[in-house]
Design an enzyme around this catalytic site. Structure first.
Site, PDB file in Angstrom:
ATOM      1  N   LYS A 156       0.882  -1.293   0.050  1.00 11.64           N
ATOM      2  CA  LYS A 156       0.062   0.003  -0.085  1.00 11.64           C
ATOM      3  C   LYS A 156       0.964   1.229  -0.038  1.00 11.64           C
ATOM      4  O   LYS A 156       0.810   2.138  -0.562  1.00 11.64           O
ATOM      5  CB  LYS A 156      -0.932   0.015   1.209  1.00 11.64           C
ATOM      6  CG  LYS A 156      -1.563   1.506   1.577  1.00 11.64           C
ATOM      7  CD  LYS A 156      -2.566   1.117   2.966  1.00 11.64           C
ATOM      8  CE  LYS A 156      -1.906   1.863   4.036  1.00 11.64           C
ATOM      9  NZ  LYS A 156      -1.509   3.217   4.068  1.00 11.64           N
ATOM     10  N   ASN A 157       1.688   1.355   0.834  1.00  7.74           N
ATOM     11  CA  ASN A 157       2.631   2.481   0.908  1.00  7.74           C
ATOM     12  C   ASN A 157       3.684   2.860  -0.177  1.00  7.74           C
ATOM     13  O   ASN A 157       4.283   3.841  -0.125  1.00  7.74           O
ATOM     14  CB  ASN A 157       3.411   2.421   2.322  1.00  7.74           C
ATOM     15  CG  ASN A 157       2.424   2.653   3.687  1.00  7.74           C
ATOM     16  OD1 ASN A 157       1.090   3.030   3.192  1.00  7.74           O
ATOM     17  ND2 ASN A 157       3.036   2.501   4.805  1.00  7.74           N
ATOM     18  N   CYS A 168      -5.960  13.294  12.419  1.00 14.56           N
ATOM     19  CA  CYS A 168      -6.336  11.795  11.640  1.00 14.56           C
ATOM     20  C   CYS A 168      -6.446  10.795  12.870  1.00 14.56           C
ATOM     21  O   CYS A 168      -6.232  11.263  13.741  1.00 14.56           O
ATOM     22  CB  CYS A 168      -4.897  11.823  11.038  1.00 14.56           C
ATOM     23  SG  CYS A 168      -4.755  10.077  10.561  1.00 14.56           S
ATOM     24  N   ARG A 211      -0.599  14.491  12.328  1.00 12.89           N
ATOM     25  CA  ARG A 211       0.080  14.398  10.870  1.00 12.89           C
ATOM     26  C   ARG A 211       0.190  15.768  10.382  1.00 12.89           C
ATOM     27  O   ARG A 211      -0.333  16.078   9.275  1.00 12.89           O
ATOM     28  CB  ARG A 211      -0.767  13.609  10.039  1.00 12.89           C
ATOM     29  CG  ARG A 211      -0.673  12.117  10.588  1.00 12.89           C
ATOM     30  CD  ARG A 211      -0.919  11.397   9.333  1.00 12.89           C
ATOM     31  NE  ARG A 211      -0.466   9.986   9.459  1.00 12.89           N
ATOM     32  CZ  ARG A 211      -0.849   8.934   8.658  1.00 12.89           C
ATOM     33  NH1 ARG A 211      -1.413   9.018   7.783  1.00 12.89           N
ATOM     34  NH2 ARG A 211      -0.067   7.672   8.634  1.00 12.89           N
ATOM     35  N   ASP A 252       3.889   0.539  12.064  1.00 10.50           N
ATOM     36  CA  ASP A 252       2.454  -0.031  11.344  1.00 10.50           C
ATOM     37  C   ASP A 252       2.315  -1.451  11.912  1.00 10.50           C
ATOM     38  O   ASP A 252       1.197  -1.956  11.937  1.00 10.50           O
ATOM     39  CB  ASP A 252       2.701  -0.121  10.053  1.00 10.50           C
ATOM     40  CG  ASP A 252       2.221   1.316   9.532  1.00 10.50           C
ATOM     41  OD1 ASP A 252       2.061   2.307  10.031  1.00 10.50           O
ATOM     42  OD2 ASP A 252       2.628   1.744   8.326  1.00 10.50           O
ATOM     43  N   ARG A 284      -8.799   0.122   4.000  1.00 10.23           N
ATOM     44  CA  ARG A 284      -7.701   0.925   3.189  1.00 10.23           C
ATOM     45  C   ARG A 284      -6.435   0.257   3.145  1.00 10.23           C
ATOM     46  O   ARG A 284      -5.685   0.712   2.156  1.00 10.23           O
ATOM     47  CB  ARG A 284      -7.391   2.064   4.407  1.00 10.23           C
ATOM     48  CG  ARG A 284      -8.613   3.268   4.266  1.00 10.23           C
ATOM     49  CD  ARG A 284      -8.251   4.516   5.174  1.00 10.23           C
ATOM     50  NE  ARG A 284      -7.063   4.681   5.178  1.00 10.23           N
ATOM     51  CZ  ARG A 284      -5.969   5.040   5.960  1.00 10.23           C
ATOM     52  NH1 ARG A 284      -6.529   5.381   7.259  1.00 10.23           N
ATOM     53  NH2 ARG A 284      -4.668   5.141   5.758  1.00 10.23           N
TER      54      ARG A 284
HETATM   55  C1  UD1 Z   1       4.101   6.970   6.380  1.00 11.39           C
HETATM   56  C2  UD1 Z   1       3.150   5.477   5.853  1.00 11.39           C
HETATM   57  C3  UD1 Z   1       2.537   5.182   7.473  1.00 11.39           C
HETATM   58  C4  UD1 Z   1       3.642   4.758   8.230  1.00 11.39           C
HETATM   59  C5  UD1 Z   1       4.419   5.933   8.465  1.00 11.39           C
HETATM   60  C6  UD1 Z   1       5.814   5.766   9.548  1.00 11.39           C
HETATM   61  C7  UD1 Z   1       2.446   6.050   3.884  1.00 11.39           C
HETATM   62  C8  UD1 Z   1       1.158   6.286   2.959  1.00 11.39           C
HETATM   63  N1  UD1 Z   1       2.013   5.966   5.165  1.00 11.39           N
HETATM   64  O1  UD1 Z   1       3.172   7.758   6.731  1.00 11.39           O
HETATM   65  O2  UD1 Z   1       1.915   3.791   7.060  1.00 11.39           O
HETATM   66  O3  UD1 Z   1       3.182   4.542   9.738  1.00 11.39           O
HETATM   67  O4  UD1 Z   1       5.122   6.381   7.086  1.00 11.39           O
HETATM   68  O5  UD1 Z   1       6.507   4.867   9.116  1.00 11.39           O
HETATM   69  O6  UD1 Z   1       3.494   5.794   3.310  1.00 11.39           O
HETATM   70  N2  UD1 Z   1       5.696  14.497  10.694  1.00 11.39           N
HETATM   71  C9  UD1 Z   1       5.893  15.920  11.126  1.00 11.39           C
HETATM   72  N3  UD1 Z   1       6.007  16.904  10.005  1.00 11.39           N
HETATM   73  C10 UD1 Z   1       5.535  16.381   8.773  1.00 11.39           C
HETATM   74  C11 UD1 Z   1       5.714  14.837   8.579  1.00 11.39           C
HETATM   75  C12 UD1 Z   1       5.692  14.172   9.506  1.00 11.39           C
HETATM   76  O7  UD1 Z   1       5.940  16.155  12.295  1.00 11.39           O
HETATM   77  O8  UD1 Z   1       5.822  17.161   7.970  1.00 11.39           O
HETATM   78  C13 UD1 Z   1       5.726  13.651  12.080  1.00 11.39           C
HETATM   79  C14 UD1 Z   1       4.371  12.604  11.854  1.00 11.39           C
HETATM   80  O9  UD1 Z   1       3.600  13.650  12.744  1.00 11.39           O
HETATM   81  C15 UD1 Z   1       4.810  11.373  12.730  1.00 11.39           C
HETATM   82  C16 UD1 Z   1       6.148  11.200  12.172  1.00 11.39           C
HETATM   83  O10 UD1 Z   1       6.684  12.614  11.769  1.00 11.39           O
HETATM   84  O11 UD1 Z   1       4.846  11.766  14.227  1.00 11.39           O
HETATM   85  C17 UD1 Z   1       6.452  10.180  11.175  1.00 11.39           C
HETATM   86  O12 UD1 Z   1       5.613  10.603   9.971  1.00 11.39           O
HETATM   87  P1  UD1 Z   1       5.905  10.214   8.324  1.00 11.39           P
HETATM   88  O13 UD1 Z   1       7.151   9.351   8.211  1.00 11.39           O
HETATM   89  O14 UD1 Z   1       5.918  11.552   7.664  1.00 11.39           O
HETATM   90  O15 UD1 Z   1       4.485   9.262   8.000  1.00 11.39           O
HETATM   91  P2  UD1 Z   1       3.808   9.268   6.699  1.00 11.39           P
HETATM   92  O16 UD1 Z   1       4.629   9.811   5.737  1.00 11.39           O
HETATM   93  O17 UD1 Z   1       2.583  10.241   7.161  1.00 11.39           O
END
Ligand code: UD1
Length: 419
Positions: free
Chosen positions: A22-23, A116, A121, A306, A398
Site C-alpha cells: 500500500k505504501n 487523523c 500528522r 505500522d 484501506r
Molecule cells: C508513512 C506511512 C505510514 C507509516 C509512517 C511511518 C504511507 C502512505 N504511510 O506515513 O503507514 O505509519 O510512514 O512509518 O506511506 N511529521 C511531522 N511533520 C511532517 C511530517 C511528519 O511532524 O511534515 C511527523 C508525524 O506527525 C509523525 C512522524 O513524523 O509523528 C512520522 O511521520 P511520516 O514518516 O511522515 O509518516 P507518513 O509519511 O505520514
C-alpha cells in the site's frame, strides 16, 4: 458500514501470496503524473486507498484503467493542478501528490490535511522541502496555494526527522528540478527505494535511496515505464502474527524477508520457528507464545510503527510481561481499550504500554479505531474464545486486500457482515 464476524480458536495454516505494498503503490501512482505518457504499474493491491489515489489522478486529468492487479495511468494530458478538499479528506496521504504536481505543473493547490485517527500528522516537513526547492506557499482558508513561477531548483534539504511522506515529496519535486538536490536525514523505508527505482526506470537520476542521504540529479523530462511494486511488509507481519497467535503454521509467498529484519527476530523471541527460503517465509508457532521483552517503534530499519498494533495482540496472549514503546505517532494505542474489552491486561502511560499476557482472550463486540488497530482486533478475534465482532471495517479496507477471504483461505472463520 460493515463488520467482521470472527469465530475464534481455529489454527491459521496454509500458504498465501501476499499483496503489493500500500505504501509503495500510493507514491508510485502519484509519480506517474511526472511521466507524461502511459505507465503500467503491476502488483497494485485492491484497497480503498488505491481507489482514492485513482480518483485524484482522474481529477487531475489522467486516464486510468485497472486490469486485475495492474493499473494503467496515461498522464499525457494534465488539466488541473488542484486536488479538491473532498478528495484530500478521503485519503490523508494524498499530500504525496504535492511534489509530483509541482514537478509537472510548477504549481499546485491542495487543502491542509486535518487531524487523523493516529495523530495530527502535520506537513511542516513537506512544506519545508518544497520551499527549499523554490516553491512559494500561501495558505488561504485551509487551502495551500503553491507555486514556483521560475521552476523548481535543486538545493540541500535537511530534515529534522526522517519523515517518509516528506522524503517522497522531496524526491518527487526534485527529480525534474533544475540542478542537484541533496536530501539529508532522508527516510530509509523500502517504499522510498521502490519509488526511486520506479522514477529511475522512468529516466530519473536518483542515488542513495535506502540510505540517509539521497542525491537527485534533476532531469528535464521523465518517460513512462512498466513497473511492479514490492510486497507489503506490514500485511506480511499481520498474516505471520495470525499464525503466531493461533498456534498455526503459515507460509507467505512473494515476500522480501530483508524488509522484515526488525520483525522476524521478535517473532522468534516469542518462540515461533521462522524458516526462510528465497522469497517465502514459513512460521510455525508454539502452543503458547513467550513474552517479548521490548517492542520499540523506530524509523526504518527499526521496528515499524505500522506493526505495533498487531504485535500488541501477540503479546496479549504471550506468557509473561511485555513492554511496547510507540515513538512515531502520538495516539497510536487506540486499539488497547478494545483489547482490554476482550480480556487483555494492559497498563498505558503516554507512549508506553505494559502488557501482562493472559492465557486467552474472549470474544466481544469491538470497534476498529484505525487501519492497523483494526487489524489487531481481527487478530485478537482469531485467537479469542467465542465470537468477536469488529465494527467499522472501512479503516481495515484501506490497507488489507481481501482480508476476510485471505484469512478464510488460511482456515480462519471470518465473515463480513454488512449492516
Ligand atoms: C508513512 C506511512 C505510514 C507509516 C509512517 C511511518 C504511507 C502512505 N504511510 O506515513 O503507514 O505509519 O510512514 O512509518 O506511506 N511529521 C511531522 N511533520 C511532517 C511530517 C511528519 O511532524 O511534515 C511527523 C508525524 O506527525 C509523525 C512522524 O513524523 O509523528 C512520522 O511521520 P511520516 O514518516 O511522515 O509518516 P507518513 O509519511 O505520514
Amino acid at each position: 458500514m460493515s463488520a467482521f464476524v470472527i469465530k475464534g480458536g481455529r489454527r491459521i495454516s496454509g500458504s498465501l501470496r501476499v499483496q503489493g505494498s500500500k505504501n509503495s503503490v500510493l507514491p508510485i501512482l502519484a509519480a506517474t503524473v511526472l511521466t507524461e505518457g502511459k505507465s503500467v504499474i503491476h502488483n497494485c493491491p485492491k484497497l480503498s486507498d488505491t481507489d482514492g489515489t485513482i480518483k485524484i489522478l482522474k481529477n487531475l486529468g489522467c486516464k486510468v484503467i485497472r486490469e486485475g492487479s495492474s493499473i494503467i495511468v496515461d498522464s499525457s494530458n494534465i488539466s488541473s493542478a488542484e486536488i479538491p478538499e473532498k478528495l484530500m479528506r478521503e485519503m490523508r496521504s494524498s499530500v504525496i501528490f504535492l511534489g509530483a504536481i509541482l514537478g509537472r505543473m510548477n504549481s499546485a493547490v491542495i487543502s491542509t490535511p486535518g487531524g487523523c485517527e493516529i495523530g495530527l500528522r502535520p506537513i511542516d516537513l513537506h512544506l519545508y522541502a518544497m520551499k527549499q526547492l523554490g516553491v512559494q506557499v500561501e495558505e488561504n482558508y485551509g487551502k495551500l496555494i503553491c507555486s514556483a513561477p521560475n521552476g523548481l531548483k535543486g538545493k540541500k534539504i535537511t530534515f529534522s526527522f526522517p519523515s517518509v511522506g516528506a522524503t517522497e515529496n522531496a524526491v518527487l519535486a526534485s527529480v525534474t528540478a533544475k540542478g542537484t538536490t541533496t536530501i539529508v536525514n532522508a527516510a530509509r523505508e523500502p517504499e522510498i527505494i521502490d519509488l526511486c527505482d520506479f522514477l529511475n526506470k522512468c529516466g530519473g537520476e536518483i542515488y542513495g535511496a535506502g540510505e540517509s542521504v539521497i542525491t537527485v540529479k534533476g532531469k528535464e523530462k521523465l518517460f513512462p515505464c512498466e513497473y511492479s511494486v514490492i510486497c507489503d511488509r506490514i500485511a506480511c507481519a499481520t498474516y505471520l502474527i495470525a499464525g503466531a497467535v493461533t498456534g498455526g503454521d503459515v507460509v507467505l509467498e512473494n515476500t522480501n524477508p530483508v524488509h522484515l529484519s526488525a520483525v522476524l527476530p521478535l517473532l522468534e523471541e516469542a518462540g515461533c520457528d521462522i524458516n526462510i527460503r528465497c522469497r517465502a517465509i514459513r512460521l510455525k508457532a508454539p502452543r503458547r507464545l513467550n513474552r517479548i521483552d521490548k517492542i520499540i517503534t523506530q524509523p526504518y530499519p527499526g521496528f515499524p510503527t505500522d506493526a505495533q498494533a498487531p504485535f500488541t495482540t501477540l503479546v496479549c496472549v504471550a506468557k509473561g510481561t511485555s513492554v511496547i514503546v510507540e515513538n512515531i505517532f502520538e495516539s497510536r494505542f487506540k486499539h488497547i481499550p478494545e483489547l482490554v474489552r476482550m480480556g487483555a491486561k494492559i497498563r498505558m502511560e503516554g507512549r508506553v504500554a505494559v502488557i501482562d499476557g493472559v492465557e486467552r482472550l474472549y470474544g466481544a463486540e469491538v470497534v476498529s479505531p484505525d487501519l492497523r488497530g483494526g487489524a489487531a482486533l481481527v487478530l485478537a478475534g482469531l485467537c479469542a474464545e467465542g465470537e468477536t465482532v469488529v465494527n467499522n471495517t472501512k479503516f481495515i479496507d484501506r490497507g488489507y486486500e481481501d482480508f476476510e477471504d485471505n484469512l478464510s483461505m488460511l482456515n480462519a472463520d471470518v465473515k463480513r457482515k454488512v449492516n
